[in-house]
Write a protein that holds these residues in place. Structure first.
Motif, PDB file in Angstrom:
ATOM      1  N   VAL A 123       4.930  -2.962 -12.601  1.00  9.07           N
ATOM      2  CA  VAL A 123       5.912  -3.882 -13.187  1.00  9.07           C
ATOM      3  C   VAL A 123       7.298  -3.735 -12.576  1.00  9.07           C
ATOM      4  O   VAL A 123       7.901  -4.708 -12.106  1.00  9.07           O
ATOM      5  CB  VAL A 123       5.987  -3.686 -14.718  1.00  9.07           C
ATOM      6  CG1 VAL A 123       7.036  -4.617 -15.324  1.00  9.07           C
ATOM      7  CG2 VAL A 123       4.636  -3.932 -15.347  1.00  9.07           C
ATOM      8  N   GLN A 124       7.808  -2.513 -12.565  1.00  6.96           N
ATOM      9  CA  GLN A 124       9.201  -2.322 -12.151  1.00  6.96           C
ATOM     10  C   GLN A 124       9.394  -2.282 -10.638  1.00  6.96           C
ATOM     11  O   GLN A 124      10.488  -2.531 -10.143  1.00  6.96           O
ATOM     12  CB  GLN A 124       9.756  -1.047 -12.773  1.00  6.96           C
ATOM     13  CG  GLN A 124       9.778  -1.071 -14.296  1.00  6.96           C
ATOM     14  CD  GLN A 124      10.501   0.134 -14.860  1.00  6.96           C
ATOM     15  OE1 GLN A 124      11.617   0.445 -14.483  1.00  6.96           O
ATOM     16  NE2 GLN A 124       9.837   0.836 -15.763  1.00  6.96           N
ATOM     17  N   VAL A 125       8.329  -1.954  -9.905  1.00  8.57           N
ATOM     18  CA  VAL A 125       8.455  -1.868  -8.444  1.00  8.57           C
ATOM     19  C   VAL A 125       7.810  -3.072  -7.766  1.00  8.57           C
ATOM     20  O   VAL A 125       8.495  -3.893  -7.142  1.00  8.57           O
ATOM     21  CB  VAL A 125       7.850  -0.545  -7.925  1.00  8.57           C
ATOM     22  CG1 VAL A 125       7.870  -0.518  -6.405  1.00  8.57           C
ATOM     23  CG2 VAL A 125       8.633   0.642  -8.473  1.00  8.57           C
ATOM     24  N   LEU A 126       6.487  -3.228  -7.887  1.00  2.02           N
ATOM     25  CA  LEU A 126       5.803  -4.299  -7.175  1.00  2.02           C
ATOM     26  C   LEU A 126       6.234  -5.684  -7.640  1.00  2.02           C
ATOM     27  O   LEU A 126       6.608  -6.540  -6.830  1.00  2.02           O
ATOM     28  CB  LEU A 126       4.290  -4.141  -7.336  1.00  2.02           C
ATOM     29  CG  LEU A 126       3.670  -2.920  -6.639  1.00  2.02           C
ATOM     30  CD1 LEU A 126       2.183  -2.826  -6.969  1.00  2.02           C
ATOM     31  CD2 LEU A 126       3.871  -2.995  -5.132  1.00  2.02           C
ATOM     32  N   ARG A 127       6.176  -5.908  -8.934  1.00  2.00           N
ATOM     33  CA  ARG A 127       6.509  -7.239  -9.433  1.00  2.00           C
ATOM     34  C   ARG A 127       7.980  -7.579  -9.237  1.00  2.00           C
ATOM     35  O   ARG A 127       8.333  -8.718  -8.962  1.00  2.00           O
ATOM     36  CB  ARG A 127       6.136  -7.340 -10.918  1.00  2.00           C
ATOM     37  CG  ARG A 127       6.222  -8.749 -11.493  1.00  2.00           C
ATOM     38  CD  ARG A 127       5.731  -8.784 -12.912  1.00  2.00           C
ATOM     39  NE  ARG A 127       4.335  -8.352 -13.008  1.00  2.00           N
ATOM     40  CZ  ARG A 127       3.730  -8.095 -14.151  1.00  2.00           C
ATOM     41  NH1 ARG A 127       4.384  -8.200 -15.296  1.00  2.00           N
ATOM     42  NH2 ARG A 127       2.465  -7.703 -14.166  1.00  2.00           N
ATOM     43  N   PHE A 134      10.549  -5.039   0.300  1.00  3.06           N
ATOM     44  CA  PHE A 134       9.508  -4.592   1.213  1.00  3.06           C
ATOM     45  C   PHE A 134       8.434  -5.654   1.393  1.00  3.06           C
ATOM     46  O   PHE A 134       8.321  -6.605   0.621  1.00  3.06           O
ATOM     47  CB  PHE A 134       8.891  -3.263   0.771  1.00  3.06           C
ATOM     48  CG  PHE A 134       8.683  -3.134  -0.704  1.00  3.06           C
ATOM     49  CD1 PHE A 134       9.568  -2.398  -1.475  1.00  3.06           C
ATOM     50  CD2 PHE A 134       7.604  -3.738  -1.324  1.00  3.06           C
ATOM     51  CE1 PHE A 134       9.377  -2.269  -2.835  1.00  3.06           C
ATOM     52  CE2 PHE A 134       7.405  -3.606  -2.684  1.00  3.06           C
ATOM     53  CZ  PHE A 134       8.303  -2.865  -3.441  1.00  3.06           C
ATOM     54  N   SER A 135       7.614  -5.457   2.418  1.00  2.00           N
ATOM     55  CA  SER A 135       6.645  -6.448   2.868  1.00  2.00           C
ATOM     56  C   SER A 135       5.305  -6.298   2.167  1.00  2.00           C
ATOM     57  O   SER A 135       5.081  -5.391   1.367  1.00  2.00           O
ATOM     58  CB  SER A 135       6.450  -6.293   4.370  1.00  2.00           C
ATOM     59  OG  SER A 135       5.838  -5.031   4.632  1.00  2.00           O
ATOM     60  N   ASP A 136       4.364  -7.203   2.557  1.00  2.00           N
ATOM     61  CA  ASP A 136       3.006  -7.157   2.000  1.00  2.00           C
ATOM     62  C   ASP A 136       2.309  -5.845   2.338  1.00  2.00           C
ATOM     63  O   ASP A 136       1.570  -5.303   1.514  1.00  2.00           O
ATOM     64  CB  ASP A 136       2.178  -8.326   2.544  1.00  2.00           C
ATOM     65  CG  ASP A 136       2.619  -9.662   1.974  1.00  2.00           C
ATOM     66  OD1 ASP A 136       3.313  -9.664   0.950  1.00  2.00           O
ATOM     67  OD2 ASP A 136       2.267 -10.704   2.559  1.00  2.00           O
ATOM     68  N   ARG A 137       2.521  -5.330   3.542  1.00  5.24           N
ATOM     69  CA  ARG A 137       1.806  -4.112   3.941  1.00  5.24           C
ATOM     70  C   ARG A 137       2.238  -2.908   3.122  1.00  5.24           C
ATOM     71  O   ARG A 137       1.414  -2.050   2.793  1.00  5.24           O
ATOM     72  CB  ARG A 137       1.950  -3.835   5.441  1.00  5.24           C
ATOM     73  CG  ARG A 137       3.327  -3.630   5.929  1.00  5.24           C
ATOM     74  CD  ARG A 137       3.444  -3.833   7.438  1.00  5.24           C
ATOM     75  NE  ARG A 137       4.022  -2.649   8.075  1.00  5.24           N
ATOM     76  CZ  ARG A 137       3.356  -1.816   8.839  1.00  5.24           C
ATOM     77  NH1 ARG A 137       2.078  -2.009   9.071  1.00  5.24           N
ATOM     78  NH2 ARG A 137       3.960  -0.776   9.385  1.00  5.24           N
TER      79      ARG A 137
END
Length: 316
Positions: A123-127, A134-137
């Motif tokens: 939640v707090q980082v990816l979303r 940062f990128s998809d990788r």
């Protein structure tokens, strides 16, 4: 970049001292005055934002502060996810190092509490910061780590469940709602006056739990309340003890009391009883699932907790 600079400025002002001050300029030597003036002139010559941040210092209320701040941002701080994500983006060209970075913070910043860490990363980082920092990788590498954690957590839950079920057949006492409002020490079967006759030994356990911040209690006034939650007689809501550590340590505390046969097993009532004996660090009631599925814990703290319970070994 402007947001980052503002956050660094806030930390520098609140956590460090200025390297040059207006009071020092007014009252200082000729060299001090010249140094202050040179910094002000450098600042005035900055034509745009890139020139400005290239100076590596700034002024606030006429005092000069450095952007180079040596300060550790802890997980309890409001902006932790922001700084964590900025650090994560540094691995853009070295994604193979990301799992080790994430593993370190699971232990160092989240006390091996996997449920909270999974929620934090999702939640707090990816979303929040995917495609911003940062990128998809990088995101895919983090997701793979989260999936691994989730599988590990499911396996741990599956491992725990048989243990709870097996307790049904181990000397389960007759079901009484009053009794299940508290634990009952095994020794009380043979020595009903144990809590009074061995009060000093039991107080040592109580005091050690307070000393090492496992419970929050007054050592002079709350001992009788602590004794009662092991008496089997029932504990009223107002007499519960505050557990000031993470949920996992309360789970392990109860489990170790059962494993070492310090308290009578209660089958599926174990966690319902715990809820009726302890409150969380904020004084709120636990949910049984918070204890049943709690995981993590640092080895040295677990050993300390077990050693406290073992203080009763010689008298049981």
């Amino acid at each position: 970049m402007e947001t980052l600079i503002e956050k660094v400025r806030d930390i520098s002002i609140s956590k460090t001292s200025p390297f040059t001050t207006y009071d020092g300029y007014l009252e200082g030597s000729k060299d001090t005055k010249h140094y202050y003036e040179s910094k002000v002139n450098q600042l005035n010559r900055a034509c745009d934002f890139s020139d400005y941040i290239g100076l590596e210092f700034f002024f606030s209320r006429n005092d000069g502060y450095s952007y180079r701040v040596n300060y550790e941002i802890l997980s309890k701080e409001e902006d932790f996810a922001y700084w964590f994500s900025l650090k994560l983006r540094q691995y853009e060209l070295g994604v193979r190092y990301i799992p080790e970075f994430l593993k370190h913070h699971l232990s160092y910043s989240f006390d091996d509490y996997e449920i909270s860490y999974i929620d934090f990363l999702n939640v707090q980082v990816l979303r929040q910061y995917h495609n911003i920092f940062f990128s998809d990788r990088v995101s895919d590498t983090v997701k793979e780590y989260v999936d691994t954690l989730f599988v590990s957590l499911k396996n741990q839950i599956a491992k725990d469940e048989p243990e709870v079920k097996n307790e049904k057949s181990i000397g389960k006492r007759p079901k009484s709602r009053e009794e299940f409002n508290s634990y009952r020490l095994m020794i009380l079967q043979k020595e009903p006056a144990y809590l009074n006759s061995h009060s000093t030994d039991f107080y040592d356990v109580f005091h050690l739990l307070i000393k090492h911040d496992f419970i929050k209690a007054d050592p002079d006034f709350d001992f009788e309340r602590f004794k009662k939650i092991f008496s089997g007689r029932g504990v009223s809501k107002s007499k519960r003890i505050i557990w000031s550590e993470n949920n996992i340590y309360l789970k392990l505390f109860v489990r170790y009391l059962l494993q070492t046969k310090k308290i009578e097993p209660m089958g599926n009532e174990n966690w319902r009883t715990t809820v009726k004996c302890f409150l969380d660090k904020n004084g709120n009631e636990f949910k049984t699932t918070q204890l049943q599925y709690a995981n993590g814990g640092k080895d040295e703290k677990v050993k300390l907790l077990y050693s406290i319970v073992d203080q009763l070994e010689d008298v049981l």
